[in-house]
Structure formats: structure tokens, C-alpha cells
Design a protein around this motif. Structure first.
Motif, short mmCIF file in Angstrom:
data_model
loop_
_atom_site.label_atom_id
_atom_site.label_comp_id
_atom_site.label_asym_id
_atom_site.label_seq_id
_atom_site.Cartn_x
_atom_site.Cartn_y
_atom_site.Cartn_z
N GLU A 147 0.88 -1.28 -0.10
CA GLU A 147 0.08 0.00 0.18
C GLU A 147 0.67 1.23 -0.14
OE1 GLU A 147 -3.12 -0.11 -0.89
OE2 GLU A 147 -3.52 -2.23 -0.34
N ALA A 148 1.85 1.38 0.57
CA ALA A 148 3.02 2.26 0.92
C ALA A 148 3.46 2.62 -0.70
CB ALA A 148 4.04 2.19 1.59
N VAL A 149 3.76 1.48 -1.50
CA VAL A 149 4.26 1.77 -2.68
C VAL A 149 3.14 2.23 -3.80
CG1 VAL A 149 5.19 0.28 -4.90
CG2 VAL A 149 6.14 0.03 -2.74
N ILE A 153 3.15 6.01 -5.74
CA ILE A 153 2.87 6.03 -7.27
C ILE A 153 1.89 6.98 -7.62
CG2 ILE A 153 1.94 4.63 -9.29
CD1 ILE A 153 3.53 2.09 -8.05
N GLU A 154 0.84 6.94 -6.67
CA GLU A 154 -0.35 7.86 -6.83
C GLU A 154 0.02 9.36 -6.70
OE1 GLU A 154 -3.04 7.21 -8.57
OE2 GLU A 154 -2.76 5.10 -8.75
N ALA A 155 1.09 9.31 -5.74
CA ALA A 155 1.45 10.88 -5.35
C ALA A 155 2.02 11.60 -6.63
CB ALA A 155 2.51 10.84 -4.35
N ASN A 159 -4.16 12.78 -9.91
CA ASN A 159 -5.81 12.26 -9.51
C ASN A 159 -5.73 12.14 -7.84
OD1 ASN A 159 -7.94 10.67 -9.10
ND2 ASN A 159 -7.61 9.59 -11.13
N ASP A 160 -6.19 13.09 -7.49
CA ASP A 160 -6.50 13.12 -6.01
C ASP A 160 -7.09 12.30 -5.29
OD1 ASP A 160 -4.90 15.53 -6.04
OD2 ASP A 160 -6.45 16.86 -5.65
N GLU A 161 -8.33 11.49 -6.06
CA GLU A 161 -9.29 10.86 -5.63
C GLU A 161 -8.53 9.36 -5.55
OE1 GLU A 161 -12.06 11.33 -4.30
OE2 GLU A 161 -11.53 13.36 -4.73
N LEU A 162 -7.75 8.89 -6.29
CA LEU A 162 -6.82 7.58 -6.41
C LEU A 162 -5.73 7.92 -5.21
CD1 LEU A 162 -6.25 6.75 -10.09
CD2 LEU A 162 -7.87 5.73 -8.47
N PHE A 163 -5.35 9.05 -4.93
CA PHE A 163 -4.36 9.21 -3.95
C PHE A 163 -4.81 8.99 -2.57
CE2 PHE A 163 -2.01 12.21 -0.89
CZ PHE A 163 -0.70 11.55 -1.01
N LYS A 164 -6.08 9.70 -2.53
CA LYS A 164 -6.54 9.62 -1.31
C LYS A 164 -7.12 8.28 -0.87
CE LYS A 164 -9.69 13.00 -2.05
NZ LYS A 164 -10.79 13.68 -1.82
N ASP A 169 -6.05 3.19 2.36
CA ASP A 169 -5.72 1.93 2.44
C ASP A 169 -4.32 1.64 3.18
OD1 ASP A 169 -7.86 1.33 0.68
OD2 ASP A 169 -6.52 0.84 -1.23
N LEU A 170 -3.42 2.61 2.68
CA LEU A 170 -2.12 2.37 3.86
C LEU A 170 -2.50 2.62 5.26
CD1 LEU A 170 0.91 2.29 4.11
CD2 LEU A 170 0.83 4.58 3.70
N LEU A 171 -3.36 3.66 5.43
CA LEU A 171 -3.60 3.85 6.79
C LEU A 171 -4.28 2.77 7.75
CD1 LEU A 171 -3.50 5.83 9.35
CD2 LEU A 171 -5.44 7.10 8.44
N PHE A 172 -5.22 2.07 6.72
CA PHE A 172 -6.09 1.04 7.50
C PHE A 172 -5.15 -0.24 7.74
CE2 PHE A 172 -7.92 -2.94 6.52
CZ PHE A 172 -8.95 -3.16 7.54
N HIS A 173 -4.08 -0.40 6.67
CA HIS A 173 -3.37 -1.53 6.88
C HIS A 173 -2.26 -1.32 8.08
CE1 HIS A 173 -5.13 -2.89 3.18
NE2 HIS A 173 -5.12 -3.96 3.46
N TYR A 174 -1.81 -0.20 8.24
CA TYR A 174 -0.91 0.22 9.22
C TYR A 174 -1.72 -0.02 10.65
CZ TYR A 174 1.66 3.47 12.30
OH TYR A 174 2.27 4.17 13.51
#
Length: 198
Positions: A147-149, A153-155, A159-164, A169-174
Motif C-alpha cells: 500500500e505504501a508503494v 505511485i499515486e502521489a 488524480n487526487d481521488e486515487l491518491f486519497k 488503504d495504507l492507513l487502514f493496513h498500518y
């Protein structure tokens, strides 16, 4: 609920706090009848001193306060209710009766942390979170890495929506990884606070 309030001296103040944002929404007063109605109907009901009767918050506006948890203080003379508001709380249209915005939802992470914890014992066939716990530390850590990778990539895109979405996803899995390791989010926040003070 930890204990029963003592109504022997009359009305008791009831503080209403948003269960997600932890903002204080309003203060009202309850007698025993209002308290029991609040408990049974799961909607906050006060004793209105101006109307001299029971008054369910939202009975005319439909901006109800839905009860999540009820607590009584150590002296049994104050009630704290965590609630989910349906719309603005104040009759003026403000989010709170103290004219504060109730949009800060970062405290909701604490709620999510508890939901994740409750999934540890859920059926792995019906709960994605439970299936992660079942797969072990390596799989959960790998998922955080993936999720971090994807977030990086989205950063790079516009596309702000894909980035968010990837950030969520990263925050949840963290949070799942923290829970799997038995480390509370509050411990990480405490560490950040200590670093900030240096």
C-alpha cells in the motif's frame, strides 16, 4: 455504563459528546425518567426546564442524538453521553451549541482501531481484517509495504481521488499491523508528542 446516576437531589447535567470527533455538542439536564427513556430508546432525551417536560432532542428538527455509550461520573451527579448526531445539534443550525465546527474527524481513528481489534476473533471467511490477522505478521507487513508503494505511485499522478484511496488503504493496513503487533495507536501518538516537545 459504569454506574447509575443519583437523582435524589433533582436534575443532573448531561454532557453530550460526539462519539467520533469527541467534540462537546451540548449540555442538558435529565431526571430519572429522561435518563431511562434515553437508555431504552437510544436517543437523547432531556428534561426541559423551560417546557417543564421531557424533551427528545430532535423531536421537531429531526436532528436526533443517537446514543453510543453512557457514562456516569465518580460522584454519580453528572452524565456523559457519547452520541452520533443526525445533523446540526444547535437550534441555530450550528454543529454544536458552542458554535464549533464538528467536522474534525481524526478522532474517528480511535473508533476504527477498536473495530479492527474486534475483528481479530471474527470469521476469516467473512472478514477481510480477520483474514489478515490469520495470515500472520509477514503478510500484514507485506500488505503495508504494497500500500505504501501504491501511495507513492499515486502521489506522482494528478488524480487526487486515487491518491486519497491509496492513503486510506495504507492507513487502514498500518492500523491492522499495529494491532497485530499489540501496539496501540496511542503509543505511536505519545512518541510523536515526545519528539515534538524536543
Amino acid at each position: 455504563m459504569n454506574q447509575q446516576p443519583d437523582f435524589s437531589k433533582g436534575l443532573i447535567p448531561a454532557i453530550i459528546q460526539d462519539a467520533s470527533t469527541r467534540k462537546v455538542l451540548m449540555l442538558g439536564y435529565m431526571n430519572e425518567e429522561a435518563f431511562e427513556k434515553t437508555k431504552s430508546e437510544k436517543r437523547v432525551t432531556f428534561f426541559s426546564r423551560s417546557k417543564n417536560r421531557l424533551w427528545t432532542k430532535g423531536e421537531t428538527s429531526e436532528n436526533y442524538l443517537n446514543v453510543v455509550e453512557i457514562m456516569v461520573d465518580c460522584d454519580q451527579d453528572t452524565i456523559l453521553i457519547l452520541a452520533n448526531p443526525e445533523g446540526p445539534t444547535c437550534h441555530t443550525g450550528a454543529d454544536t451549541c458552542f458554535n464549533e465546527s464538528n467536522q474534525d474527524n481524526a478522532a474517528w481513528l480511535d473508533h476504527l482501531k477498536h473495530v479492527i481489534r474486534s475483528r481479530k476473533s471474527a470469521d476469516a471467511d467473512t472478514s477481510y481484517t480477520a483474514s489478515l490477522f490469520k495470515k500472520g505478521t509477514n503478510k500484514v507487513a507485506q500488505k503495508v509495504g504494497e500500500e505504501a508503494v501504491e501511495l507513492v505511485i499515486e502521489a506522482m499522478s494528478a488524480n487526487d481521488e486515487l491518491f486519497k484511496g491509496e492513503a486510506a488503504d495504507l492507513l487502514f493496513h498500518y492500523l491492522v499491523l499495529l494491532e497485530h503487533r499489540g501496539i496501540g495507536l496511542e503509543q505511536i501518538i505519545e512518541l510523536l508528542q515526545k519528539r515534538h516537545q524536543k
